[in-house]
Design an enzyme around this catalytic site. Structure first.
Site, PDB file in Angstrom:
ATOM      1  CG  PHE A 240     -34.477 -35.781   6.220  1.00 50.71           C
ATOM      2  CD1 PHE A 240     -35.450 -35.328   7.090  1.00 50.71           C
ATOM      3  CD2 PHE A 240     -33.248 -35.147   6.220  1.00 50.71           C
ATOM      4  CE1 PHE A 240     -35.207 -34.261   7.941  1.00 50.71           C
ATOM      5  CE2 PHE A 240     -32.989 -34.076   7.064  1.00 50.71           C
ATOM      6  CZ  PHE A 240     -33.972 -33.633   7.927  1.00 50.71           C
ATOM      7  CG  ASP A 241     -38.811 -41.980   3.518  1.00 50.16           C
ATOM      8  OD1 ASP A 241     -38.325 -42.569   2.540  1.00 50.16           O
ATOM      9  OD2 ASP A 241     -40.029 -41.760   3.653  1.00 50.16           O
ATOM     10  CE  LYS A 242     -38.445 -39.323  -3.504  1.00 49.23           C
ATOM     11  NZ  LYS A 242     -39.859 -38.896  -3.753  1.00 49.23           N
ATOM     12  CB  THR A 243     -42.112 -40.928  -0.664  1.00 46.77           C
ATOM     13  OG1 THR A 243     -41.330 -40.942  -1.865  1.00 46.77           O
ATOM     14  CG2 THR A 243     -43.581 -40.837  -1.005  1.00 46.77           C
TER      15      THR A 243
END
Length: 574
Positions: A240-243
């Site tokens: 997953f990307d975070k932001t």
């Protein structure tokens, strides 16, 4: 050969079977095409002078303001300019409950305004609406073929030639070796030709994949092709990307800490929010939202000075209010020693610490952090139950911030401070198990992201998954799967649907092959009447089509144990 009534039965049953197939497979296309009928043909356009005018939806342009009364469908994608209401978004996102909409919120064409009147500023013309893109993507996906279907299509041609050739050979064999009359031998050869035909075999895959694609579209998940539908169920690692993916992508106030001899908590947030209200910085929105939540009335600002890279200084209610970092207070000649201890503690928790005070002292510390998406932790938990063995965060944010987010979600692997090309390298390492990313792929990895910086990783992963609402155009174009409304809870659903599709395809292929082998064996050994062979052959075709159509129905609950049967044990790379 004197069996004209059986010839009539043959044509009748074949025609009936084909009609049922066309009707059944047409349901999957109609399920999506019917969405287009949901868009109203006319809209109420508001002129600058406030007058109303009925216009065709096709004539709406970006920036137009339209009025949507309770009970009406929203004619175009846009942003709420005025009003509050609950909107039924089920046709687009699959959400079962209406969603509250306020000024600034996004709304989609074809969704239903249920309670209050809304004024919406059009952001996309009708041909570019979310609904139009959904239909276009699904229609394109329906035309593409999965690897299983491509193999079946290639096999079909060779198999059909083999069946015709085999039937001719059998005709002569029945006469020469079996001693049958020409009529009887021809009858058995024709029966063999019918029962060995690969109709059920060929229809097994498209009947399932088309149904699954339609189901996914109705539930807010777009697969850009059958191949992605096939691949998603096989992934064992999800990054997953975070932001903007795991988080909302916008900061919110998490801690308000008044210092000794400082302002009260109420006064601290009131003064800071009043000062920040003049700023365009993203921190300003978080401060004013926090003040609104706490019922703080903002005071007028007499003077406002912005100091890039440091903070702001404003005059609020006769008080000089400074909000920023240590460099700002150093310029003001204010000692920050007492505040630094609290600020460092908050930063260690992955938060952004902001100092607030006046020209004589720092009066308090306010911490902010990007807020997690609702249900993000539940999504990670569901994926683990589904047999996803590894979950990871890949982000350009600081490692400490990423670690904090991962700990709250139950994600064990964290990669912070990454540039876009470094995200790509990490995906390759996950797939190969080697630190340099070389060698054969031993794992299947899905990447979930929303930004331009995620595009290389989305393209490299086995399956790229983009957040449809917040996602950039580059991310949406690169990904193979799109979550239309940024709803992460659709991710476990999509994985489960993919696995269910693969399972039903295997059921169909196994059943159709079994029926063909059984009927061919009976024809070659004891012989069976042609109508019996036709009923068995066409009956199996109808059964596999109906079995595939089960994918149009979304089960309320799915047993995790059942769905994890296909998960493979992949060693975690050192």
């Amino acid at each position: 050969v004197g069996h004209w009534e059986e010839g009539a039965i043959l044509f009748g049953l074949f025609s009936l079977s084909n009609a049922l197939e066309d009707y059944a497979l047409g349901r999957t296309r109609r399920a999506v095409r019917a969405l287009m009928d949901l868009t109203p043909e006319e809209a109420t356009l508001l002129a600058p002078d406030g007058t109303e005018r009925i216009v065709a939806v096709a004539d709406l342009r970006v920036g137009d303001i339209v009025l949507i009364r309770p009970g009406e469908r929203i004619p175009a994608d846009g942003m709420v300019a005025q009003g509050e209401s609950a909107v039924d978004q089920a046709p687009i996102t699959g959400e079962s409950m209406p969603v509250s909409k306020h000024t600034g919120d996004e709304v989609y064409a074809a969704t239903i305004n249920t309670t209050g009147a809304l004024r919406v500023r059009v952001s996309r013309i009708s041909q570019e609406s979310t609904l139009s893109r959904i239909v276009a993507v699904v229609e394109q996906a329906q035309q593409q073929k999965s690897r299983a279907q491509t193999f079946t299509d290639r096999f079909e041609g060779r198999y059909a030639i083999a069946v015709i050739t085999g039937s001719i050979v059998a005709f002569f064999a029945f006469m020469v070796l079996g001693g049958e009359t020409r009529g009887d031998a021809f009858y058995r050869a024709i029966t063999l030709l019918v029962v060995a035909s690969p109709c059920a075999l060929v229809i097994s895959t498209p009947a399932s994949t088309l149904s699954a694609l339609a189901n996914a579209a109705r539930n807010g998940v777009l697969f850009k092709g059958s191949g992605y539908l096939e691949d998603l169920g096989q992934v064992d690692t999800i990054a997953f990307d975070k932001t903007g993916t795991l988080t909302q992508g916008k900061p919110a106030v998490t801690d308000i800490i008044p210092l000794e001899n400082g302002w009260s908590e109420y006064e601290l947030i009131r003064l800071v929010a009043s000062a920040e209200n003049q700023s365009e910085h993203h921190i300003s929105a978080a401060m004013t939202a926090c003040a609104a939540d706490r019922g703080c009335a903002l005071a007028p600002t007499d003077r406002f000075d912005s100091m890039p890279g440091k903070g702001i200084v404003a005059q609020v209610d006769g008080v000089t209010v400074a909000v920023g970092n240590t460099y700002l207070f150093a310029d003001l000649g204010v000692d920050t020693t007492a505040a630094n201890h609290e600020a460092e503690r908050l930063r260690a928790e992955g938060k952004t610490a902001i100092l607030a005070g006046d020209r004589s002292a720092v009066r308090g510390v306010i911490a902010m952090a990007d807020t997690l998406r609702p249900n993000a932790r539940d999504v990670v938990s569901e994926l683990t139950q589904l047999g996803i063995e590894r979950t990871a965060i890949l982000t350009g944010d600081h490692q400490a911030v990423a670690q904090s987010i991962a700990a709250s979600l139950g994600i064990t692997e964290v990669y912070g401070d990454l540039l876009p090309e470094q995200k790509l390298d990490v995906i390759r390492q996950m797939e190969t198990g080697n630190t340099d990313g070389t060698g054969e792929k031993s794992a299947r990895v899905a990447m979930v992201g929303d930004g331009v910086n995620d595009a290389p990783a989305l393209a490299t992963a086995t399956v790229g998954i983009a957040m449809g609402g917040a996602g950039t155009d580059v991310a949406l174009e690169t990904a193979g799967v799109v979550l239309v409304a940024d709803d992460l809870t659709k991710l476990p659903y999509a994985v489960a649907l993919s696995r269910r599709t693969r399972r039903i395809i295997r059921q169909n292929l196994g059943f159709s092959l079994t029926v063909i082998i059984t009927l061919v064996t009976l024809v070659l050994t004891i012989g069976i009447p042609l109508p019996v062979g036709v009923i068995g052959h066409e009956g199996s075709t109808i059964i596999v089509v109906l079995n595939g159509l089960r994918l149009l129905r979304t089960p309320k609950t799915v047993a995790p144990r059942e769905l994890s049967l296909e998960s493979r044990q992949i060693p975690t790379p050192a």
